[in-house]
Design a protein around this motif. Sequence first.
Motif, PDB file in Angstrom:
ATOM      1  N   HIS A 101       1.295  -9.513   1.461  1.00 42.24           N
ATOM      2  CA  HIS A 101      -0.294  -9.274   1.015  1.00 42.24           C
ATOM      3  C   HIS A 101      -0.617  -9.906  -0.164  1.00 42.24           C
ATOM      4  O   HIS A 101       0.212 -11.025  -0.597  1.00 42.24           O
ATOM      5  CB  HIS A 101      -0.390  -7.637   0.427  1.00 42.24           C
ATOM      6  N   THR A 138      -4.148 -10.562   5.020  1.00 44.07           N
ATOM      7  CA  THR A 138      -5.449 -11.155   4.108  1.00 44.07           C
ATOM      8  C   THR A 138      -6.717 -10.753   4.428  1.00 44.07           C
ATOM      9  O   THR A 138      -7.757 -10.952   3.609  1.00 44.07           O
ATOM     10  CB  THR A 138      -5.325 -12.536   3.824  1.00 44.07           C
ATOM     11  N   TYR A 177     -11.546  -7.673   0.155  1.00 45.01           N
ATOM     12  CA  TYR A 177     -10.452  -8.419   0.567  1.00 45.01           C
ATOM     13  C   TYR A 177     -11.011 -10.041   0.395  1.00 45.01           C
ATOM     14  O   TYR A 177     -10.157 -10.827   0.132  1.00 45.01           O
ATOM     15  CB  TYR A 177     -10.063  -8.337   2.055  1.00 45.01           C
ATOM     16  N   ASP A 211      -4.860  -6.253   7.365  1.00 43.38           N
ATOM     17  CA  ASP A 211      -3.972  -5.417   6.639  1.00 43.38           C
ATOM     18  C   ASP A 211      -3.702  -4.173   7.608  1.00 43.38           C
ATOM     19  O   ASP A 211      -4.332  -3.476   8.450  1.00 43.38           O
ATOM     20  CB  ASP A 211      -4.582  -4.988   5.249  1.00 43.38           C
ATOM     21  N   ASP A 219       4.154  -3.586   6.812  1.00 43.66           N
ATOM     22  CA  ASP A 219       3.621  -5.244   6.853  1.00 43.66           C
ATOM     23  C   ASP A 219       4.695  -5.988   6.341  1.00 43.66           C
ATOM     24  O   ASP A 219       5.110  -6.857   6.688  1.00 43.66           O
ATOM     25  CB  ASP A 219       2.401  -4.996   6.142  1.00 43.66           C
TER      26      ASP A 219
END
Length: 273
Positions: A22, A50, A77, A102, A178
């Motif tokens: 991230h 991202t 974002y 994400d 993630d």
Amino acid sequence: MTSDELTAEFETGAPVVVLSPHLDDAVLSCGALLTHAHDHAPVTVATLFTRSGPPPYTLSARRYLRMTGAGDAEQLYAARRAEDREVLERMGVEWRHFSLPDGLFRNKPGCRAATHPWARRIPELARVYPTYRLHLVSGKMSPHDASTLQQVVGVLALLASGTPGPVLAPLAVGGHVDHLLVRIAAECSGRRVVYYSEFPYNRRHAPDSAFVRRNSLTEAVWSLGIAEKADLIRAYRTQCAALFPGGRVPPAPEVYLLPRGPRADRAAPAGGP
């Protein structure tokens, strides 16, 4: 392993690739070491996840937006990407954003919450990870995420092609999927990987002991430049208040786990004795 051995790992002059799930993970966990490494070799931070996605948002996504004070995920974002660019350029580090969604916003293949009749009313039905606590930080990859893993594998292959230096990858401390996807791709890459323990989550969670044993990893701690790193972390304005109430970033040393075998620059050439 001593900090001197960790220092030597990043003073060979070979380019360093840092895999950041991230838009803050690399600096949160590795900012001090990367500042040092940049004095000796080119450093690239590659951030995988991202971007968000359009509404309707799940309950977990709406809760996250409230925590950050944002009303719109795509605007949030965009601000996060700008923060990341600003911080990494300030450090003199190269950055690349790979624009994968994400996990909080990732849809099941072929399913869009905006068009699926039931998912418009219950967005969780369209998501790979419907909730944060029960799914996204469960430490278990969903079968619906196989294509995402392949994309991460492809990104790593692209980044590491022809680059002999070390790859830094997350340990997935805390079980965020993630982070786990990036760790799986790194472990399967055949590259020499140095794993970083994710701050501040490592203040509450321990690494996966089975993973550590399987890869014969040993711990090293980095303490140089930790106080200065706090200013870099605070520059992630959209995230800092939620992560560190009151803006106080505890001066915790960075923790890394390294393979016990020889570094690439000391290993025997392929086909050699």
